[in-house]
Motif scaffolding. Structure first.
Motif, short mmCIF file in Angstrom:
data_model
loop_
_atom_site.label_atom_id
_atom_site.label_comp_id
_atom_site.label_asym_id
_atom_site.label_seq_id
_atom_site.Cartn_x
_atom_site.Cartn_y
_atom_site.Cartn_z
N ALA A 104 0.81 -1.22 0.00
CA ALA A 104 0.00 0.00 0.00
C ALA A 104 0.84 1.27 0.00
O ALA A 104 0.31 2.36 -0.19
CB ALA A 104 -0.94 0.01 1.21
N HIS A 105 2.14 1.14 0.21
CA HIS A 105 3.02 2.32 0.27
C HIS A 105 4.40 1.93 -0.25
O HIS A 105 5.38 1.89 0.50
CB HIS A 105 3.09 2.81 1.72
CG HIS A 105 3.77 4.13 1.89
ND1 HIS A 105 4.03 5.00 0.86
CD2 HIS A 105 4.27 4.74 3.03
CE1 HIS A 105 4.66 6.07 1.33
NE2 HIS A 105 4.81 5.93 2.64
N PRO A 106 4.51 1.66 -1.56
CA PRO A 106 5.81 1.22 -2.09
C PRO A 106 6.90 2.26 -2.00
O PRO A 106 8.08 1.92 -2.13
CB PRO A 106 5.48 0.89 -3.56
CG PRO A 106 4.23 1.64 -3.86
CD PRO A 106 3.46 1.69 -2.58
N LEU A 107 6.56 3.54 -1.76
CA LEU A 107 7.58 4.58 -1.65
C LEU A 107 8.19 4.66 -0.26
O LEU A 107 9.13 5.43 -0.03
CB LEU A 107 6.99 5.94 -2.03
CG LEU A 107 6.44 6.06 -3.45
CD1 LEU A 107 5.93 7.46 -3.71
CD2 LEU A 107 7.50 5.67 -4.47
N ASP A 108 7.66 3.88 0.69
CA ASP A 108 8.21 3.90 2.05
C ASP A 108 9.68 3.49 2.05
O ASP A 108 10.07 2.51 1.40
CB ASP A 108 7.42 2.94 2.93
CG ASP A 108 8.06 2.79 4.30
OD1 ASP A 108 7.96 3.74 5.10
OD2 ASP A 108 8.70 1.75 4.55
N GLU A 109 10.49 4.23 2.79
CA GLU A 109 11.91 3.89 2.94
C GLU A 109 12.31 3.70 4.39
O GLU A 109 13.50 3.59 4.70
CB GLU A 109 12.77 4.99 2.28
CG GLU A 109 12.60 5.09 0.78
CD GLU A 109 13.60 6.04 0.15
OE1 GLU A 109 14.80 5.72 0.17
OE2 GLU A 109 13.18 7.09 -0.36
N ASP A 110 11.35 3.64 5.29
CA ASP A 110 11.66 3.48 6.71
C ASP A 110 11.80 2.01 7.11
O ASP A 110 12.67 1.65 7.90
CB ASP A 110 10.57 4.13 7.56
CG ASP A 110 10.55 5.65 7.40
OD1 ASP A 110 11.63 6.22 7.16
OD2 ASP A 110 9.46 6.24 7.49
N VAL A 139 9.15 18.22 -5.71
CA VAL A 139 7.81 17.73 -5.47
C VAL A 139 6.99 17.62 -6.75
O VAL A 139 5.87 17.12 -6.72
CB VAL A 139 7.06 18.63 -4.47
CG1 VAL A 139 7.76 18.64 -3.13
CG2 VAL A 139 6.92 20.05 -5.02
N CYS A 140 7.52 18.10 -7.85
CA CYS A 140 6.75 18.10 -9.10
C CYS A 140 6.95 16.84 -9.92
O CYS A 140 6.17 16.56 -10.82
CB CYS A 140 7.14 19.31 -9.95
SG CYS A 140 6.95 20.89 -9.10
N SER A 141 8.02 16.11 -9.63
CA SER A 141 8.33 14.93 -10.43
C SER A 141 7.69 13.69 -9.82
O SER A 141 7.72 13.52 -8.60
CB SER A 141 9.84 14.73 -10.52
OG SER A 141 10.46 15.84 -11.10
N PRO A 142 7.15 12.80 -10.63
CA PRO A 142 6.67 11.52 -10.10
C PRO A 142 7.85 10.68 -9.66
O PRO A 142 8.94 10.80 -10.21
CB PRO A 142 5.95 10.89 -11.29
CG PRO A 142 6.59 11.52 -12.48
CD PRO A 142 6.96 12.91 -12.07
N PRO A 143 7.66 9.83 -8.67
CA PRO A 143 8.78 9.02 -8.20
C PRO A 143 9.24 8.05 -9.29
O PRO A 143 8.49 7.64 -10.16
CB PRO A 143 8.18 8.25 -7.02
CG PRO A 143 6.95 9.00 -6.66
CD PRO A 143 6.45 9.62 -7.91
N SER A 144 10.50 7.70 -9.19
CA SER A 144 11.05 6.66 -10.04
C SER A 144 11.31 5.46 -9.16
O SER A 144 10.82 5.36 -8.04
CB SER A 144 12.32 7.17 -10.73
OG SER A 144 12.82 6.21 -11.62
N PRO A 147 12.30 2.22 -4.28
CA PRO A 147 12.02 3.59 -4.73
C PRO A 147 13.30 4.39 -4.85
O PRO A 147 14.28 4.13 -4.14
CB PRO A 147 11.10 4.14 -3.64
CG PRO A 147 11.46 3.36 -2.41
CD PRO A 147 11.83 1.99 -2.90
N THR A 148 13.30 5.34 -5.76
CA THR A 148 14.47 6.20 -5.98
C THR A 148 14.14 7.61 -5.54
O THR A 148 13.09 8.15 -5.88
CB THR A 148 14.87 6.20 -7.47
OG1 THR A 148 15.13 4.86 -7.87
CG2 THR A 148 16.10 7.05 -7.70
#
Length: 971
Positions: free
Chosen positions: A761-767, A858-863, A852-853
């Motif tokens: 549900a949160h693939p951008l998590d880095e914690d 804040v304007c760019s979508p995550p890579s 995630p990279t």
């Protein structure tokens, strides 16, 4: 309408999945606040959906005297055609700020003026006011194009209003906005009073090729356009705020307009009719909205192979993210082929279809069902390209469902008003348009060249399945997030029928109205299960065979559906399980794929479906994007269900009928692994992972009788708690099906239970520090006295501290013997997570991960980056030179050889083992989406059958054991 200017630039309308995906590769990304509480967050920037991101666009609308003339070959005036086109655009666009500029008509004043300020089209009354301005336009004398471009620059920049002391208010208020000027004209520039002030603005002189009127009237147009595009127009906002310029030649070919667009980073278009003009406007606005806020990253899912060597077809479910509610999708057919002795994914012409540099389809590839190369475009060709509204049959069912099932009716057929119950509140003409739009008619005039939309919704998580019928027809079934289950003909890609559940019909209005992508609804997003009662075992629906499809909705809801598709010309809805009510009050979002199997139930053979309790949105990230959910346990989904496959009746649920069900604090969204240990066709074992990082084992009674009661049907417990002692202290979640294989090591036989953690549900998590685990189940053939490990005479779950950490060493570097509890591997990258099931082939565990990279703004979508791992199931060692490329044996492999970087930078698909007869030989490979990264993986002896006997049972056969009811050996 194709643009005439072929120069690459930011404003180019982008149709190619790979081209837009490539743009994302050069944009870095940070861990951003959550735009969506699911895995589609990787397609959105942090600012997506904020009104301050709405693009600004100023239309310069030619109202010169020549616009009073008729369009070429027609009776309508060009001015009226422009008005009609603008009215359609104003009514249809969303999430955009729009303003308009006209020419003044005085013989002594060849200026331009703002006739409508740049305003959100969604502001109350704005659309009507804009249309009134357009409809009141009259044709005047001159065409001061350069002056209009200068005035538009003042509007965008907040410059002076000519002949007044006032200034415009700049609409540039957000750092992520895009700013555009679109100039439409039917003629050459005529009059130009803007040269001095333009030169003062740009700080330089403008070239003049000759003293002719034409050159003088065009002077400064190219220079101003270039300056607008190459200049940062707001020092108060971070990121560069440039202004691009596109142009439209209406009933004219204009070198000047072409030059202005090329200099201004935009496109030059030509249109000759009102409908073509609508097409151009739509293309421009779509491009404006898609740039910088979203990017296209395709995902693929592959059909399941029914039998070894039966077919080499591959079916890819595709989707294209966008900034609108409606995302495009498709189903495309390819095949396994051979190129230079290696197995490859081939197109309809037998040529290699995949570009190894992108991991997606080559631009030259032609999928089956397509009349020409459709390449990397999601929308082109495929099943979507065959859809014609007049030929579509769209089923649903309204009201209660008879217990014996009901034949479905095409309630979307013309004249059938029963569907309007779900469109209440809309004007009758709009209701009719919604129905026609659903069927595939272009009622919104989005496509000038056709009345057909030829559109499928996005296939996000639903994997296709195939059914072969006696007539020779094969159908591929796949679900989309617009709510339809499509039945697609394997031969020509045409749609045989589609079905939409009653509960999803209201979503169609939202898709039609296009309210934006961030909160877009979901439909049939769950996997489809096929149950074929194949009496003669020939994999064809014939004779007295029956075939059923079962599917959940995943994010689309908490129900399950059963369709009888034995006769594809008369499909029947058999039953629906209503989540949240009655027996299914604990059913969460229906994520877990129903697994068809057989059990012994009160002495009788019973066809059943077994599935997890589903997903509790309590596990979604909080509004702050915290790595911890709002609560630490779940209120729904924390159970398992066994239901009658024929009628959907509940037979057993864990929370009600298992003695230790009190330990079930967390939901079970993942698929279950169900195993027939002794080959008697009856399920014996279930493995499942939950959202609390627990791995469960359940054992079914081999010969269940009335005396056992429901509480005696299933025994089970937690075999591993990976949030326990020795863990990272941050939550471990299991969304995936456990991967189970029988292995032998040093004389010990065990079940390897492999599973990775990762917050889907949160693939951008880095914690969270996620891991991949292999837990040994050391009681592989019989029900144990307890679950987990026997420690000091009592049973407890395996915890992380029990496992060998293989992250930093190989087995040859470790002095301790192989751990009889299993091993764990820390995923190396920051935020790297396992988001799909693994597979075990010949004692080799294969799985994919996503990391995630970090982004810069804040304007760019995550890579991100995808990886594939290939490990020895016994000890976690590498089995292939995935990193080093070493041609040596296993002794030369390094820790880095455990994984390989994939070409995809999106979330990679689950690995699929492909075994097919290609070119007259049995070929094997592992496919990850459209990539084939593990051609050298050994599959061992494919046709070798292994036999074993439980020595505790002695010489007693399984059948004899079951006949001796109550025997301890048959637990």
């Amino acid at each position: 309408m194709q643009p005439k200017n072929t120069a690459m630039n930011l404003f180019r309308p982008i149709r190619s999945a790979v081209r837009v995906f490539a743009l994302s590769l050069i944009a870095s990304a940070v861990t951003l606040s959550v735009a969506k509480a699911d895995d589609t967050e990787i397609f959105f920037s942090q600012a997506e959906g904020d009104t301050s991101t709405y693009p600004n666009i100023v239309f310069i609308l030619d109202n010169s005297g020549s616009m009073n003339g008729n369009i070429a070959g027609g009776t309508q005036s060009k001015l009226q055609a422009m008005k009609d086109a603008m009215n359609i655009i104003i009514d249809s666009v969303e999430n955009i700020n729009m303003g308009m500029v006209n020419f003044l008509g005085s013989t002594d004043d060849y200026r331009s003026e703002m006739v409508y300020p740049v305003t959100s089209v969604s502001e109350p009354g704005a659309r009507d006011a804009m249309k009134a301005v357009v409809n009141n336009m009259v044709g005047n004398r001159a065409t001061p194009l350069v002056g209009a471009l200068y005035e538009s620059a003042m509007i965008m920049r907040g410059g002076n209003i000519e002949e007044t002391s006032a200034s415009y208010t700049s609409p540039m208020v957000g750092e992520c906005q895009n700013n555009h000027i679109v100039m439409l004209s039917d003629g050459q520039a005529w009059r130009n009073e803007a040269v001095p002030k333009t030169e003062a603005l740009i700080g330089g002189s403008c070239a003049l090729a000759s003293s002719s009127n034409r050159d003088r009237f065009e002077q400064c147009g190219r220079e101003l356009s270039q300056w607008l595009y190459n200049t940062d127009h707001s020092s108060s906002l971070s990121n560069e705020q440039n202004i691009s310029v596109s142009t439209i030649g209406f009933n004219i070919s204009s070198t000047f307009l072409d030059d202005v667009a090329s200099a201004g980073g935009g496109e030059y278009y030509e249109a000759n009719r009102a409908d073509e003009l609508v097409d151009v406007f739509n293309e421009i606005i779509t491009s404006v909205k898609d740039i910088d806020t979203t990017f296209v990253a395709p995902a693929t899912s592959i059909s399941q192979f029914n039998r070894l060597t039966q077919s080499n077809d591959l079916y890819f479910g595709l989707f294209k993210p966008g900034s609108s509610t409606t995302w495009s999708g498709n189903l495309k057919r390819y095949q396994l082929g051979v190129d230079s002795g290696s197995i490859v994914i081939a197109d309809a012409n037998g040529d290699p279809a995949v570009d190894p540099d992108t991991g997606f389809f080559k631009e030259t590839a032609q999928s089956f069902w397509s009349t020409s190369a459709d390449g990397s475009s999601v929308e082109a060709g495929g099943a979507a390209g065959t859809m014609v509204s007049s030929n579509r049959t769209v089923y649903t069912h309204l009201g209660s469902i008879p217990t014996t099932g009901t034949t479905l009716n095409d309630v979307f057929a013309p004249g059938n008003t029963t569907i309007n119950t779900y469109l209440a509140g809309l004007p009758s003409d709009v209701q009719e348009m919604v129905v026609e739009w659903v069927k595939g008619k272009d009622v919104k005039d989005e496509i000038a060249s056709s009345t057909e939309r030829q559109h499928m919704g996005d296939v996000l998580h639903s994997a296709p399945v195939t059914v072969n019928y006696e007539s020779g027809q094969s159908l591929v079934y796949v679900g989309t997030n617009e709510g339809f289950l499509h039945a697609i003909d394997r031969g020509d890609g045409t749609e045989h029928f589609s079905f939409i559940p009653e509960e999803l019909i209201p979503n169609l209005v939202e898709f039609y109205m296009d309210t934006g992508a961030v909160d877009r609804p979901y439909g049939i997003d769950g996997d489809i299960t096929l149950r074929h009662n194949d009496i003669n075992g020939n994999s064809v629906v014939d004779g007295a065979d029956e075939v059923f499809l079962y599917f959940g909705l995943r994010r689309g809801g908490d129900d399950y559906y059963a369709l009888d598709v034995t006769d594809p010309d008369a499909p029947r809805l058999m039953w629906r399980l209503d989540g949240g009510t009655g027996d299914y009050a604990l059913l969460g979002q229906s994520w877990s794929k129903p697994v068809p199997t057989k059990i012994q139930f009160y002495g009788a053979e019973k066809d059943v479906l077994i599935f997890g309790g589903g997903y509790d949105i309590n596990q979604d990230p909080s509004a702050t994007g915290s790595s911890l959910p709002d609560n630490n346990s779940d209120s729904v989904g924390n159970t398992l269900f066994i239901v009658d496959a024929e009628d959907g009746d509940l037979l057993w649920s864990a929370r009600s009928n298992m003695p230790n069900a009190g330990d079930m604090d967390f939901s079970f969204p993942g698929d279950l692994r169900i195993i027939d240990i002794d080959g008697d066709t009856f399920a014996d074992r279930i493995y499942a992972g939950d959202m609390g990082g627990q791995l469960w084992r359940f054992d079914l009674k081999s010969y269940h009788q009335g005396s056992h009661g429901l509480s005696g049907l299933v025994a089970g417990g937690v075999m591993a708690d990976l949030n326990g002692s020795g863990g990272t202290g941050l939550p471990v979640r299991f969304y995936n099906e456990p991967d189970v294989a029988l292995m032998t090591h040093e004389g010990m036989r065990f079940m390897s239970v492999s599973i990775g953690s990762g917050w889907r549900a949160h693939p951008l998590d880095e914690d969270i520090e996620d891991m991949f685990y292999m837990i040994r189940d050391n009681s592989p053939l019989v029900t144990p006295d307890g679950y987990g490990k026997n420690s000091g005479g009592s049973w407890r779950p395996v915890v992380p501290s029990d496992l060998t950490d293989v992250s930093d060493s190989l087995s040859t570097e470790r002095t301790a013997p192989t751990n009889t509890d299993g091993w764990k591997l820390k995923l190396a990258e920051s935020g790297e997570k396992n988001l799909s099931r693994s597979i075990t082939i010949n004692n080799q565990v294969i799985f994919t991960t996503y990391a995630p990279t970090a982004a810069t703004d804040v304007c760019s979508p995550p890579s991100g980056q995808g990886f594939i791992y290939a490990l020895d199931g016994i000890n976690g060692d590498p089995v292939l030179p995935l990193d080093s490329g070493s041609g040596g044996g296993s002794s030369s492999l390094t820790k880095g050889d455990r994984r390989k970087i994939l070409a995809t930078e999106s979330i990679p698909a689950a690995p699929t083992a492909a075994i097919a007869d290609v070119g007259g030989e049995i070929q094997t490979t592992v496919i990850i989406g459209a990539e084939m990264p593990l051609e050298d993986l050994l599959f061992s002896d494919l046709t070798k059958r292994t036999y074993w006997q439980d020595m505790r049972r002695g010489s007693t056969t399984p059948a004899a054991c079951r006949a001796a009811a109550g025997s301890a050996m048959c637990r």
